[in-house]
Design a protein around this motif. Structure first.
Motif, PDB file in Angstrom:
ATOM      1  N   ARG A   1       0.882  -1.448   0.045  1.00 15.24           N
ATOM      2  CA  ARG A   1      -0.389  -0.112   0.345  1.00 15.24           C
ATOM      3  C   ARG A   1       0.875   1.062   0.348  1.00 15.24           C
ATOM      4  N   ILE A   2       1.530   1.323   1.050  1.00 14.76           N
ATOM      5  CA  ILE A   2       3.484   2.180   0.748  1.00 14.76           C
ATOM      6  C   ILE A   2       4.311   1.479  -0.285  1.00 14.76           C
ATOM      7  N   GLU A   3       5.252   2.474  -0.266  1.00 14.22           N
ATOM      8  CA  GLU A   3       6.723   2.311  -0.499  1.00 14.22           C
ATOM      9  C   GLU A   3       7.423   3.514   0.407  1.00 14.22           C
ATOM     10  N   VAL A   4       8.325   3.245   0.054  1.00  9.48           N
ATOM     11  CA  VAL A   4       9.901   3.961   0.778  1.00  9.48           C
ATOM     12  C   VAL A   4      10.419   4.568  -0.533  1.00  9.48           C
ATOM     13  N   ARG A   5      10.051   6.111  -0.994  1.00  9.50           N
ATOM     14  CA  ARG A   5      10.963   6.385  -2.511  1.00  9.50           C
ATOM     15  C   ARG A   5      11.545   7.670  -1.078  1.00  9.50           C
ATOM     16  N   GLU A   6      12.732   7.454  -2.078  1.00 11.35           N
ATOM     17  CA  GLU A   6      13.528   8.830  -1.829  1.00 11.35           C
ATOM     18  C   GLU A   6      14.020   9.000  -0.194  1.00 11.35           C
ATOM     19  N   GLY A   7      13.448   8.275   0.841  1.00  8.95           N
ATOM     20  CA  GLY A   7      14.073   8.646   2.140  1.00  8.95           C
ATOM     21  C   GLY A   7      11.900   8.538   2.790  1.00  8.95           C
ATOM     22  N   ARG A   8      11.047   8.498   1.293  1.00  8.85           N
ATOM     23  CA  ARG A   8      10.173   9.389   2.017  1.00  8.85           C
ATOM     24  C   ARG A   8       9.119   7.782   1.833  1.00  8.85           C
ATOM     25  N   TYR A   9       7.567   8.097   2.866  1.00 13.13           N
ATOM     26  CA  TYR A   9       6.670   7.091   2.326  1.00 13.13           C
ATOM     27  C   TYR A   9       6.074   7.615   1.353  1.00 13.13           C
ATOM     28  N   ARG A  10       5.300   7.037   0.306  1.00 10.67           N
ATOM     29  CA  ARG A  10       4.861   7.087  -0.785  1.00 10.67           C
ATOM     30  C   ARG A  10       3.914   6.120  -1.292  1.00 10.67           C
ATOM     31  N   LEU A  11       2.309   6.781  -1.582  1.00  9.47           N
ATOM     32  CA  LEU A  11       1.819   5.725  -1.391  1.00  9.47           C
ATOM     33  C   LEU A  11       1.381   4.863  -2.705  1.00  9.47           C
ATOM     34  N   ARG A  12       1.436   4.211  -3.438  1.00  8.13           N
ATOM     35  CA  ARG A  12       1.589   3.232  -3.970  1.00  8.13           C
ATOM     36  C   ARG A  12       0.734   3.378  -5.204  1.00  8.13           C
ATOM     37  N   GLY A  13       1.697   3.127  -6.285  1.00  4.25           N
ATOM     38  CA  GLY A  13       0.521   3.236  -7.897  1.00  4.25           C
ATOM     39  C   GLY A  13      -0.034   4.764  -8.276  1.00  4.25           C
TER      40      GLY A  13
END
Length: 88
Positions: A76-88
């Protein structure tokens, strides 16, 4: 998966604060989080991580809130560039 993930709900619980969803609004119960500094810190955490906290707390009545690890594992979420992001 990342070895260490920050869980804002766990951090708030450790501070003595309880956060819940009520009619779509985040409600803070300070409990033992009694000093002005602790309340400011807790308020800043809620403001910073509000979307993530909503995902964690959006569970049927009587169920435990989701952890950040559960949200990551379910995709449901991912870590991108050190931040939590909603997936999709």
């Amino acid at each position: 998966m990342h070895d260490r993930v920050f869980d804002p709900l766990a951090a708030l619980t450790a501070e003595g604060c309880r956060v819940r969803l009520d009619a779509g609004r985040l409600i803070m119960d300070y409990g033992t989080c009694s000093t002005a500094t602790a309340r400011r810190r807790a308020g800043a955490l809620v403001m910073t991580y509000e979307p993530l906290l909503r995902l964690q707390l959006d569970v049927p009545p009587g169920e435990q809130p989701r952890t950040v690890r559960q949200l990551l594992a379910s995709g449901r979420i991912e870590v991108r560039e050190g931040r939590y992001r909603l997936r999709g």
